[in-house]
Design an enzyme around this catalytic site. Sequence first.
Site: not given
Length: 179
Positions: A8, A67, A141
């Site tokens: 992430d 992501e 996260d």
Amino acid sequence: MKAILGVDPGLNITGYGVIDVSTGRVRLLEAGVIRGRAKWLAHRVKEIYDGVADVIETFHPEVMAMEELYTHYDRPTVAIQMGHARGCICLAAAQSGIEVVSYKATRVKKLLTGSGRATKDQVQRAIKLELGLEQYPDPPDVADALAIALCHLYHGRFGINVPDTRSVKGDFPGNSVLR
């Protein structure tokens, strides 16, 4: 070992999670954050690069799932800043010969919680349940990174094709479980 690295990306906090899937069961190897603490952008990008490169060197993942970049149209500088983080993360993977795949955040959330608009708390709960953890992954996260890794696993293992949430309306079963 067959490992998937989920990432992430962020300039301040980059979450990561490494899962092993070689036995047919998901096993958490390590999860954490890489913090960009430097004042200057170039130094912060290097901190992120070094941290990701270290994780890659330690676990030798077969693939990195990340992501996909998204930003709201009235905040273009966020996209530019995130591009720096994503770029150095992709460079670390490329230098190690690792494939990089990207997933939209809404797709990851829908797959794990049933809702593409799930909250951070819902994602943390889903990861806790999915991996049989004693506590929620923190900070969020870390949960996001693990969710991305699991999303890649489930897409590959089951050939899942989750539709974009923009075209899906209504309530989803996962929502009631995670509240």
